[in-house]
Design an enzyme around this catalytic site. Sequence first.
Site, PDB file in Angstrom:
ATOM      1  N   ARG A   1      49.921 -16.889  34.440  1.00 47.87           N
ATOM      2  CA  ARG A   1      49.495 -15.974  33.372  1.00 47.87           C
ATOM      3  C   ARG A   1      48.106 -16.340  32.855  1.00 47.87           C
ATOM      4  O   ARG A   1      47.310 -15.459  32.507  1.00 47.87           O
ATOM      5  CB  ARG A   1      50.509 -15.995  32.228  1.00 47.87           C
ATOM      6  CG  ARG A   1      51.821 -15.276  32.555  1.00 47.87           C
ATOM      7  CD  ARG A   1      52.781 -15.335  31.383  1.00 47.87           C
ATOM      8  NE  ARG A   1      53.318 -16.680  31.170  1.00 47.87           N
ATOM      9  CZ  ARG A   1      53.604 -17.188  29.980  1.00 47.87           C
ATOM     10  NH1 ARG A   1      53.376 -16.479  28.874  1.00 47.87           N
ATOM     11  NH2 ARG A   1      54.113 -18.388  29.872  1.00 47.87           N
TER      12      ARG A   1
ATOM     13  N   TYR B   1      52.262 -19.011  44.736  1.00 45.46           N
ATOM     14  CA  TYR B   1      52.676 -17.826  43.986  1.00 45.46           C
ATOM     15  C   TYR B   1      51.985 -16.583  44.537  1.00 45.46           C
ATOM     16  O   TYR B   1      50.812 -16.625  44.906  1.00 45.46           O
ATOM     17  CB  TYR B   1      52.302 -17.980  42.504  1.00 45.46           C
ATOM     18  CG  TYR B   1      52.929 -19.151  41.821  1.00 45.46           C
ATOM     19  CD1 TYR B   1      54.163 -19.040  41.183  1.00 45.46           C
ATOM     20  CD2 TYR B   1      52.295 -20.397  41.794  1.00 45.46           C
ATOM     21  CE1 TYR B   1      54.738 -20.118  40.546  1.00 45.46           C
ATOM     22  CE2 TYR B   1      52.866 -21.486  41.160  1.00 45.46           C
ATOM     23  CZ  TYR B   1      54.092 -21.344  40.537  1.00 45.46           C
ATOM     24  OH  TYR B   1      54.657 -22.426  39.909  1.00 45.46           O
TER      25      TYR B   1
ATOM     26  N   ASP C   1      51.346 -11.379  29.986  1.00 49.24           N
ATOM     27  CA  ASP C   1      52.136 -10.686  31.001  1.00 49.24           C
ATOM     28  C   ASP C   1      52.556  -9.328  30.460  1.00 49.24           C
ATOM     29  O   ASP C   1      52.167  -8.931  29.343  1.00 49.24           O
ATOM     30  CB  ASP C   1      53.344 -11.515  31.450  1.00 49.24           C
ATOM     31  CG  ASP C   1      54.353 -11.785  30.325  1.00 49.24           C
ATOM     32  OD1 ASP C   1      54.288 -11.123  29.270  1.00 49.24           O
ATOM     33  OD2 ASP C   1      55.205 -12.672  30.512  1.00 49.24           O
TER      34      ASP C   1
ATOM     35  N   ASP D   1      59.278 -18.250  34.603  1.00 51.00           N
ATOM     36  CA  ASP D   1      59.466 -17.320  33.489  1.00 51.00           C
ATOM     37  C   ASP D   1      60.638 -16.387  33.794  1.00 51.00           C
ATOM     38  O   ASP D   1      60.894 -16.069  34.967  1.00 51.00           O
ATOM     39  CB  ASP D   1      58.205 -16.493  33.265  1.00 51.00           C
ATOM     40  CG  ASP D   1      57.059 -17.312  32.686  1.00 51.00           C
ATOM     41  OD1 ASP D   1      57.330 -18.381  32.114  1.00 51.00           O
ATOM     42  OD2 ASP D   1      55.892 -16.868  32.808  1.00 51.00           O
TER      43      ASP D   1
END
Length: 302
Positions: free
Chosen positions: A181, A75, A89, A47
Amino acid sequence: MARKRKGRDISGWLVIDKPAGMTSTAVVNKVRWALQAKKAGHAGTLDPEATGVLAVALGEATKTVPYITDALKAYRFVVKLGQATNTDDAEGEVIASSDLRPSDDEIKEALSQFIGEIQQVPPQFSAVKIDGERAYKRARDGEEMDIAARPLWVEELLLTDRPDADHVELEMTCGKGGYVRSIARDLGKALGCHGHVLRLRRIWSGPFDAEDGLSIEDVDAMAHAPELDSHIQPLETGLCDLPELPCTPEGATRLRNGNPGMVIASNVEYGDEAWASLDGRAVAVGVFKAGELHPSRVFNTV
């Protein structure tokens, strides 16, 4: 007649530590410009506001992209508790809120349901296609879609820090197609307090680590200079999860022509996918059958 693409015939991988506020496509374009490369692509979109490892494939290395895309990746991200947003987000609008704040033990217990083979619904604002159109385009028009759940393998999901009641830092190792997300959104639902991603960083992807990545400033500083070439990793790095099978010069010639070629095999079985090498250089990827590799991808690096 098709117009010949301009640029250098250069193959390999350049690892970038992507900054926030830049799209993955923009990073690839920057690298292609800096190296004057004929062909480039990336292995897994981040993103725009996410940071971390973005592996850029150059030339013949683009043929190995699927193997990096399919590899495990990790992550590190911060979830803000108490608020749900329409984008899952911090860029989106708050659509629900709660004053409830779970304990660390409650969070750890809830995380267990997101480990292993899970079913995950992508965010409304995502690149999945709904009736041939990207979901985010329809979401921007105010449409709420029914997006089908997709399988995701989560190897590990850990609570690594709790700086305050409103924020949780997590680390996740997962397979292909994971939406961090969605993890934040669904964790908030499971805890009854809502949640969304505040910050997201991909710390490694397959063999590539963010700590080894160049910054965009580094790329600009070394653009069009031999120094930047020295940071390119060989295309064979993208094949690290496949067994390597040495071949003879005769076998390499056959493979490069798209025909099965003889290989030396000791650690593969009939039907396994592998890659053939000559003097350590990748020749082809294919399926091993009865002493030969049947090629599916051939590398033109000679």
